[in-house]
Write a protein that holds these residues in place. Structure first.
Motif, mmCIF file in Angstrom:
data_model
loop_
_atom_site.group_PDB
_atom_site.id
_atom_site.type_symbol
_atom_site.label_atom_id
_atom_site.label_comp_id
_atom_site.label_asym_id
_atom_site.label_seq_id
_atom_site.Cartn_x
_atom_site.Cartn_y
_atom_site.Cartn_z
ATOM 1 N N SER B 162 -19.383 -15.550 -2.261
ATOM 2 C CA SER B 162 -18.954 -15.140 -3.455
ATOM 3 C C SER B 162 -18.329 -13.774 -3.251
ATOM 4 C CB SER B 162 -19.402 -15.226 -4.734
ATOM 5 O OG SER B 162 -20.612 -14.631 -4.484
ATOM 6 N N ASN B 163 -18.784 -12.958 -2.548
ATOM 7 C CA ASN B 163 -18.493 -11.363 -2.309
ATOM 8 C C ASN B 163 -17.299 -11.216 -1.259
ATOM 9 O OD1 ASN B 163 -20.087 -10.809 -4.396
ATOM 10 N ND2 ASN B 163 -21.494 -9.776 -3.120
ATOM 11 N N LEU B 164 -17.003 -12.324 -0.604
ATOM 12 C CA LEU B 164 -15.899 -12.422 0.580
ATOM 13 C C LEU B 164 -14.621 -12.605 0.098
ATOM 14 C CD1 LEU B 164 -18.225 -13.894 3.280
ATOM 15 C CD2 LEU B 164 -18.086 -11.690 2.523
ATOM 16 N N ASP B 165 -13.782 -12.094 0.702
ATOM 17 C CA ASP B 165 -12.386 -12.390 0.620
ATOM 18 C C ASP B 165 -11.961 -13.952 1.173
ATOM 19 O OD1 ASP B 165 -11.103 -12.741 3.050
ATOM 20 O OD2 ASP B 165 -11.273 -10.433 3.253
ATOM 21 N N ALA B 166 -10.930 -14.372 0.490
ATOM 22 C CA ALA B 166 -10.744 -15.881 0.968
ATOM 23 C C ALA B 166 -10.597 -16.294 2.136
ATOM 24 C CB ALA B 166 -9.266 -16.209 0.014
ATOM 25 N N ALA B 167 -9.955 -15.522 3.101
ATOM 26 C CA ALA B 167 -9.950 -16.084 4.481
ATOM 27 C C ALA B 167 -11.505 -15.966 5.125
ATOM 28 C CB ALA B 167 -9.008 -15.174 5.197
ATOM 29 N N LEU B 168 -12.077 -15.008 4.724
ATOM 30 C CA LEU B 168 -13.332 -14.897 5.488
ATOM 31 C C LEU B 168 -14.288 -15.996 4.712
ATOM 32 C CD1 LEU B 168 -14.708 -13.341 7.411
ATOM 33 C CD2 LEU B 168 -15.372 -11.564 5.588
ATOM 34 N N ARG B 169 -13.931 -16.202 3.656
ATOM 35 C CA ARG B 169 -14.757 -17.210 2.777
ATOM 36 C C ARG B 169 -14.573 -18.765 3.631
ATOM 37 N NH1 ARG B 169 -14.595 -16.156 -2.898
ATOM 38 N NH2 ARG B 169 -12.888 -17.283 -3.199
ATOM 39 N N VAL B 170 -13.196 -19.072 3.930
ATOM 40 C CA VAL B 170 -13.260 -20.191 4.900
ATOM 41 C C VAL B 170 -14.048 -20.307 6.017
ATOM 42 C CG1 VAL B 170 -11.659 -21.543 5.935
ATOM 43 C CG2 VAL B 170 -11.151 -20.526 3.450
ATOM 44 N N ALA B 197 -18.275 -26.959 -2.293
ATOM 45 C CA ALA B 197 -19.190 -28.004 -2.771
ATOM 46 C C ALA B 197 -18.691 -29.224 -2.090
ATOM 47 C CB ALA B 197 -18.912 -28.232 -4.198
ATOM 48 N N MET B 198 -17.300 -29.642 -2.184
ATOM 49 C CA MET B 198 -16.748 -30.710 -1.605
ATOM 50 C C MET B 198 -16.935 -30.673 0.007
ATOM 51 S SD MET B 198 -15.977 -32.773 -4.118
ATOM 52 C CE MET B 198 -14.778 -33.993 -3.513
ATOM 53 N N THR B 199 -16.625 -29.722 0.616
ATOM 54 C CA THR B 199 -16.476 -29.816 2.065
ATOM 55 C C THR B 199 -17.657 -29.761 2.752
ATOM 56 O OG1 THR B 199 -16.109 -27.159 2.114
ATOM 57 C CG2 THR B 199 -14.287 -28.860 2.364
ATOM 58 N N MET B 200 -18.732 -28.896 2.249
ATOM 59 C CA MET B 200 -19.848 -28.456 2.822
ATOM 60 C C MET B 200 -21.288 -29.666 2.815
ATOM 61 S SD MET B 200 -19.944 -24.491 2.343
ATOM 62 C CE MET B 200 -21.142 -23.886 3.672
ATOM 63 N N ALA B 201 -21.203 -30.314 1.482
ATOM 64 C CA ALA B 201 -22.301 -30.950 1.090
ATOM 65 C C ALA B 201 -22.517 -32.313 1.537
ATOM 66 C CB ALA B 201 -22.238 -30.977 -0.466
ATOM 67 N N ASP B 202 -23.772 -32.797 1.942
ATOM 68 C CA ASP B 202 -23.998 -34.074 1.980
ATOM 69 C C ASP B 202 -24.110 -34.824 0.630
ATOM 70 O OD1 ASP B 202 -24.381 -34.132 4.913
ATOM 71 O OD2 ASP B 202 -26.077 -33.180 4.735
ATOM 72 N N LYS B 203 -24.731 -33.908 -0.097
ATOM 73 C CA LYS B 203 -24.963 -34.372 -1.427
ATOM 74 C C LYS B 203 -24.749 -33.302 -2.616
ATOM 75 C CE LYS B 203 -29.650 -35.480 -2.964
ATOM 76 N NZ LYS B 203 -30.732 -36.192 -2.381
ATOM 77 N N ILE B 204 -24.081 -33.673 -3.610
ATOM 78 C CA ILE B 204 -23.926 -32.709 -4.571
ATOM 79 C C ILE B 204 -24.520 -32.663 -5.698
ATOM 80 C CG2 ILE B 204 -21.954 -31.625 -6.089
ATOM 81 C CD1 ILE B 204 -19.996 -32.107 -3.943
ATOM 82 N N VAL B 205 -25.226 -31.685 -6.179
ATOM 83 C CA VAL B 205 -25.928 -31.994 -7.763
ATOM 84 C C VAL B 205 -25.253 -31.261 -8.697
ATOM 85 C CG1 VAL B 205 -28.103 -31.426 -8.849
ATOM 86 C CG2 VAL B 205 -28.083 -32.154 -6.371
#
Ligand SMILES: Nc1ncnc2c1ncn2[C@@H]1O[C@H](COP(=O)(O)OP(=O)(O)OP(=O)(O)O)[C@@H](O)[C@H]1O
Ligand SMILES: [Mg+2]
Lengths: 290, 332
Positions: B162-170, B197-205
């Motif tokens: 959350s402290n990174l800029d948008a490009a670096l975050r991706v 959440a959508m792209t990384m998770a196997d499971k979302i809580v």
């Protein structure tokens, strides 16, 4: 203060203050320097004459000078050691949440507000006195012979008194530094498997390094010129056992009325203070760069 | 190896109950993401698992062992903090080596591991630098390096990007996913970023006020949200909700339709309305339409629709992808 123009006008505006300060400093220093080359004794008025470096020779070869130099270093070093270590431990304690922390913090700071003469008197008459003192009473109540602190260990006694006065200062600075340590860093260290002692050594102490440097620098400046505590308690004695350079200069000027010799001593003290300062800044000043 | 089970976990700070009662099972090797609005207790839950906070009630099992009372270090988990929490006075090398040194490992083994981790994370050139001399992304990688050398049973991430800029975050998002494929270690990841959440998770809580609203794979949650909260929280832009007669006609208190599940037409359709704002993103266009009798709705359209403010349009929902909710917000 970015442009050339503002800088120039700033210089003009600061000039009067700077000049006043310079005069304030340079005139006494110049007079001391001048007196140090005179034979100038208040008991022999009107007999002042130029003696060159004779005053310096007498001062530096005086056996009292060697003692005073060693005592000064011991006094400064001992007090620094006690206040920095004690201050760190106290700060560590005051940083923990416990009942009545506000009151305890206030009490720990209190000695700093007591005048040196007053605190020296309290220590002399109420704590260290061989007959009425608290320490003597404590020693007697466990069956030990009471110690006559100011006569038997005069320098240690002075160190204790001065440390007591400076401990709050060190504690306050180190406590503030400790509170600025990021909580997450401690937690990260905890997760990394560092126990309380490792956390203290690897996380807290390095974080405090800068604050410790500040404490050492500031205290050294003041401790080199400790005077009131010695005057009130031991008068530099017995013999020269608790005489530091400041006190030696005082005794030359006002007890032996040798203004020339005292001035030479004063100049030597200034030079010594500068040597210490240079060493200190060389040694630990690099901590401040970071 | 790292399966984690929370059993009736409760947490209160004084009078404030943050987590009332929570059960959760995390399988070995899973990438689990906690999402939820700010203040819902995601960080608290992560810190409970890490052992940085004590539970008020319930049990935490790690690899079948009761770890409820264990100190953080002995749980064998590694955490990456939002502010990185690097040790500022140590070099990158020493930062990464710190947990190994604390574990009493010998110098040679430490050196091998640190260099190995630095290799994986492209940090080899920075090993002698202090954290203060690194960019945000590099610091983040050091924090991850410090976590991976310990070979933990699970990684815990608290909003690490959350402290990174948008490009670096991706970029970092991809690196972390990549790392998960390489290491196959359990990862628990807190975020309030939808896309992460959508792209990384196997499971979302999905959490709300310390309560688990739904657990499932990203597409599960997207396709069949159990209630209105989850439906509104998962998916971007948000699902449109309509109450009143349009919902009543479909035997529901409220209906929800995602912006991408409506068709847009300028001549005819079910719901007429007027375009208020149109956002042309190039690939897509999002139109905010004031629909008669239903309020503002968002609809997704192609990148090159020539529709702007004030145009009258018609929206037609895809009935098969429409969600129906009862008065309590439960999905029907
Ligand atoms: N040490 C504490 N003492 C008292 N209340 C706390 C403490 N830590 C957290 N809380 C409260 O617990 C609730 C959950 O906090 P938490 O930090 O877990 O939220 P979060 O889901 O991580 O939010 P965010 O997305 O903003 O980080 C908040 O209402 C917060 O005020
Ligand atoms: Mg949080």
């Amino acid at each position: 203060m970015a442009t050339l123009h503002t800088r120039t006008s700033a210089r003009y505006m600061m000039a009067p203050a700077v000049l006043l300060l310079l005069a304030w400093m340079l005139i006494p220093l110049g007079m001391t320097l001048y007196f140090s080359f005179l034979r100038y004794n208040l008991l022999m008025p009107g007999m002042e004459e130029w003696t060159g470096f004779l005053n310096y020779k007498y001062f530096l070869t005086d056996p009292a000078f060697d003692d005073a130099l060693i005592n000064t270093l011991l006094l400064v070093g001992g007090t620094l050691l006690i206040t920095v270590i004690g201050g760190t431990l106290l700060a560590l304690m005051l940083d923990q949440p416990f009942f009545g922390r506000g009151i305890v913090r206030l009490m720990v700071i209190a000695p700093f507000f007591v005048m040196p003469t007053v605190s020296a008197l309290v220590w002399k008459n109420m704590l260290m006195h061989p007959v009425y003192g608290l320490f003597a009473w404590l020693a007697k109540s466990v069956g030990l012979p009471p110690v006559d602190w100011l006569a038997q260990v005069p320098l240690l006694s002075v160190i204790m008194i001065v440390s007591w006065q400076w401990l709050p200062f060190a504690t306050l600075i180190l406590l503030t530094a400790m509170q600025s340590l990021d909580e997450e860093q401690k937690e990260a260290a905890e997760m990394d498997g560092a126990g309380a002692i490792s956390r203290f050594i690897y996380i807290v102490v390095p974080h405090l390094a800068r604050a410790i440097t500040v404490v050492i620098l500031i205290e050294t400046i003041f401790l080199l010129s400790v005077f009131a505590e010695i005057l009130v308690t031991t008068n530099g004695g017995p013999g020269t056992q608790s005489t530091n350079i400041t006190y030696l200069v005082y005794s030359l000027a006002l007890l032996q009325f040798d203004v020339g010799g005292a001035s030479a001593g004063g100049i030597v003290a200034v030079i010594l203070a500068n040597i210490v300062a240079i060493f200190l800044i060389r040694m630990i000043g690099k901590n401040l760069d970071r | 190896m790292g399966n984690i089970r929370l059993e009736n976990v409760k947490k209160a700070f004084g009078d404030a109950i943050v987590i009332p009662d929570l059960d959760l099972e995390i399988e070995n090797g899973e990438f689990v993401v906690f999402v939820g609005p700010s203040g819902c207790g995601k960080s608290t839950l992560l810190r409970l698992i890490a052992g940085l906070e004590d539970v008020t009630g319930g049990k935490i099992w790690i690899n079948g062992r009761d770890a409820t009372g264990e100190a953080p270090a002995s749980r064998g988990l590694a955490m990456v903090f939002q502010t990185y929490a690097l040790y500022p006075h140590m070099s990158v090398y020493k930062n990464i080596a710190f947990p190994l040194k604390m574990a009493g490992m010998d110098k040679k083994a430490i050196d091998d591991k640190v260099r190995g981790a630095a290799e994986t994370l492209n940090l080899t050139d920075f090993l002698h630098r202090r954290p203060g001399q690194l960019s945000g992304g590099q610091r983040q990688r050091v924090a991850i390096g410090r976590a991976i050398v310990r070979e933990p049973k699970a990684f815990l991430f608290d909003e690490p990007l959350s402290n990174l800029d948008a490009a670096l975050r991706v970029a970092m998002r991809l690196e972390i996913s990549e790392l998960h494929h390489q290491l196959k270690t359990t990862m628990i990841y807190v975020t309030h970023d939808q896309v992460e959440a959508m792209t990384m998770a196997d499971k979302i809580v999905v959490l709300r006020a310390g309560i688990i609203e739904q657990v499932g794979s990203p597409l599960d949650l997207y396709r069949s949200p159990r209630n209105r909260f989850v439906a509104g929280f998962i998916g971007s832009p948000k699902m449109n909700f309509v109450e009143g007669d349009k919902a009543a006609k479909r035997d529901a208190y409220a209906i929800g339709i995602r912006p991408e599940h409506m068709t847009l037409s300028t001549d005819d359709g079910q719901w007429p309305g007027t375009v208020r704002v149109s956002e042309h993103l190039g690939s897509d266009t999002f139109l905010h339409v004031d629909v008669e009798g239903a309020g503002m709705m968002t609809v997704r359209s192609d990148g090159d629709v020539p529709i702007d403010h004030g145009v009258r349009v018609f929206l037609t929902p895809d009935e098969a992808k429409l969600h129906r909710f009862d008065a309590d917000g439960k999905a029907l």
